[in-house]
Structure formats: C-alpha cells, structure tokens
Design an enzyme around this catalytic site. Structure first.
Site, PDB file in Angstrom:
ATOM      1  N   HIS A 158     -12.215  56.638  28.108  1.00 22.06           N
ATOM      2  CA  HIS A 158     -13.070  56.883  26.941  1.00 22.06           C
ATOM      3  C   HIS A 158     -14.333  57.663  27.313  1.00 22.06           C
ATOM      4  O   HIS A 158     -15.113  58.031  26.421  1.00 22.06           O
ATOM      5  CB  HIS A 158     -13.487  55.571  26.272  1.00 22.06           C
ATOM      6  N   ASP A 193      -2.386  53.741  27.341  1.00 21.12           N
ATOM      7  CA  ASP A 193      -3.294  52.682  26.895  1.00 21.12           C
ATOM      8  C   ASP A 193      -3.153  52.505  25.391  1.00 21.12           C
ATOM      9  O   ASP A 193      -2.849  53.450  24.672  1.00 21.12           O
ATOM     10  CB  ASP A 193      -4.730  53.082  27.258  1.00 21.12           C
ATOM     11  N   HIS A 195      -5.451  52.213  23.321  1.00 19.76           N
ATOM     12  CA  HIS A 195      -6.492  53.012  22.683  1.00 19.76           C
ATOM     13  C   HIS A 195      -6.310  54.483  23.061  1.00 19.76           C
ATOM     14  O   HIS A 195      -5.946  54.800  24.187  1.00 19.76           O
ATOM     15  CB  HIS A 195      -7.887  52.571  23.142  1.00 19.76           C
ATOM     16  N   ASP A 282      -2.913  47.189  27.792  1.00 18.29           N
ATOM     17  CA  ASP A 282      -3.379  46.508  26.593  1.00 18.29           C
ATOM     18  C   ASP A 282      -2.501  46.767  25.371  1.00 18.29           C
ATOM     19  O   ASP A 282      -2.838  46.339  24.265  1.00 18.29           O
ATOM     20  CB  ASP A 282      -4.833  46.856  26.295  1.00 18.29           C
TER      21      ASP A 282
END
Length: 341
Positions: A158, A193, A195, A282
C-alpha cells in the site's frame, strides 16, 4: 525453498487502528511474524539472514523527501513536546495544489494516505530491514535460486513512492521487482493479497517494463475503496501494463482460481523473465478483516498455480493477520508451490 527473515521487524509495534470511527489495537502486530515462522518451520524451510543493502534499493522506488521524512520523523515528533505515543496524521492535503510543508505535522499528513500506518520509534528501522529481506530474496533468485520467500514485516504494497498507508511504509514488492530489473528487462508483479496493491500500482502506473496484476476483494466495499477497479489500466507508456481483478466479497476457492487463470494469461502475454508474488494470506476465510473466503487447501491450489508460471520467483509477504490458521496457510501455499515446481 529458502526463506529470508530478520528479528529486526520487532522494533515496529503499532497500537493504533481506526475502524469505522472505533479505535482498536492494530492487527499488524509482531506476533504475525511468529505465526508465519511457525508455518515456515512446519514446511522445513531454511531461514536466511538478510544482507544489508543500504539506501540504494529503497531509493530506486521512493522519493528522497519521503525517505528523509521517515528517517527524521520520530525525533521531530517527540521534539514537539506534547505529541502522542505514535505518529498519526491529523491533516491530509490529498494532493490538491499545495506547498511541501516544513513542519512535522504537515509532513506527516503529506506522506500518509490514511490513519492505518502509525509511526513509532522503531518503525523506520523495521521498514528498512524489511526492504533488505525483500532485496536479499531477489538477489538470491538472481544468483540462481528458482524461488525464495521473503518474510517482510511491516508489509509494503500500500506504500506509494512518497506515501505510507494501510500498515505499509516502504514497498517491499516494488523494491524486489526493481532489484530484479537490474538483470531482467521485463518483470511482473502478481498481488494475491485480499486488498488491492494500490501503492505498487501507483509506483509503476506509467511504466511499461513492470506489469502489475492484483487479485483482490472488490474496492466498492473494501479497502482501499478508491483504487483497484478493473478500468485502471495504466497511463502513458504504462497503458495496458496494469490489470486489476476485483472479486465479490466472500469469493471462495473456485472463484479465486478463475481469477488466477485470468492473471496467468495476462502475465504470459507480457512475457516477463522474472516474477514477484505479493503474497497476502488475508484472503483466508479466517482472516479477521474478512474480505474473501479462501480455505487452507485453497491456498495450496494458489501455490500450485503460482509455480506454473515457471519463472524465477520472489514471494514477498504482504498481509495475513492474526488468526489461528495463519501459519498453516503459509505452509500450504509454499507446499503447493513446491509440489508444482
């Protein structure tokens, strides 16, 4: 498969996490690494200490102003005299035309995308150590290993060129890719991931030499909300070198494997000679942030699919938060990779 790891990650121990207006203890804790280490032990992976590469690999990706901010931030923050126990921005200029600030509070807002990347006294040291872990794994692959796993903490995908966010400070996956680029003309990054890898996308969005692909929970209803949509394809020389595959919330194993097939076709068409996997765990059905519903056996299938690219591969740890099954999921994905290699 060798696994690169350092205990230096423990100096980053964040506490603050703001979720829908509620302050909670962050899920990005040092215990994450302990659980991942248990997964490596179960898979009988050889642990390797990282080499210290210095600022060079970080400077390929991050701006001089941002690196200077991270290096000096804590001392400037504590010098205020009335500051809190962690650095959390209370101003976010969101990049409307403005002047780069000189005050630490202004710099903190300028260089953070959200409140989910609190900076403490040991954050920069841990983030730098994580980049050494990622760069060491890339170097081992360049030196002849077919695949190496990098247990990076804090995670990185990120983090933009000059902004922290989403638990991330320095973009380990991007740094690994840039290191591979010193020998490979074309490199692909596949982010699995839950996200969207918005920082990685932003770093390479105008480049044609690194193809970025992200499989993630639909940002309509999931972090990072404003990046990660299918129409984001790159710009300028990078047009067509970015692919986002957003999945409906709750997607399980079979739906995920359909997305993996899409990613493989796109990456094969790009024809890279090296691959970075931004390995989030995740997407698990047991992850506390609950976006997708991949099972432990599903992670084995993902590992098998990743191996079928047949490329020199660096697997960089991204997300995967505190759950009883975190270590088992890492064991599963690496076992699947080794089975299919």
């Amino acid at each position: 498969m060798k696994a690169v790891y350092t205990e230096l990650h423990r100096s980053h121990d964040p506490q603050f996490f703001l979720v829908r207006g509620v302050v909670r203890r962050t899920t990005e804790q040092p215990e994450r690494a302990d659980r991942l280490l248990s997964g490596l032990k179960a898979g009988k992976h050889q642990l390797v200490e990282p080499t210290k590469f210095g600022q060079g690999p970080r400077a390929r990706i991050h701006s001089p102003e941002y690196l200077a901010f991270l290096a000096e931030a804590w001392d400037a923050w504590t010098a205020l005299g009335d500051s809190g126990p962690e650095m959390i921005g209370n101003i976010h200029p969101v990049r409307h035309a403005g002047t780069y600030p000189t005050h630490i509070v202004g710099k903190l807002g300028w260089h953070t995308a959200d409140t989910a990347a609190p900076i403490g006294p040991g954050t920069f040291a841990a983030a730098c150590a994580a980049t050494d872990v990622a760069t060491t794994a890339a170097q081992l692959v360049m030196d002849g290993e077919s695949a190496v796993y990098a247990l990076c903490r804090p995670p990185g995908h990120h983090a933009y060129r000059d902004m922290a966010g989403g638990f991330c400070f320095l973009n380990n996956s991007a740094i690994a890719a840039a290191h591979l680029r010193t020998r490979h003309e074309r490199v692909a990054i596949l982010d699995v991931d839950v996200h969207h890898g918005n920082g990685t996308q932003g770093i390479f969005y105008e480049r044609a030499d690194v193809f970025t692909v992200s499989i993630h929970a639909d940002p309509v209803a999931y972090y990072p909300y404003v990046w990660g949509y299918a129409h984001e394809r790159g710009t300028g020389p990078g047009l067509g070198a970015n692919l986002n595959i957003p999945l409906p919330i709750g997607t399980g194993d079979d739906g995920y494997m359909v997305a993996m097939d899409m990613a493989k076709k796109a990456i094969d068409a790009f024809a890279p000679t090296a691959l970075v996997i931004a390995l989030g765990l995740d997407a698990s059905e047991h992850d506390p942030l609950k976006g997708l519903s991949v099972t432990t056996s599903g992670f084995r299938r993902i590992g098998q699919a990743l191996a079928r690219f047949g490329l020199p591969t660096v697997l960089v740890q991204e997300g995967g938060y505190l759950s009883e099954i975190l270590g088992q999921n890492l064991t599963s994905v690496l076992a699947g990779f080794e089975e299919a290699r």
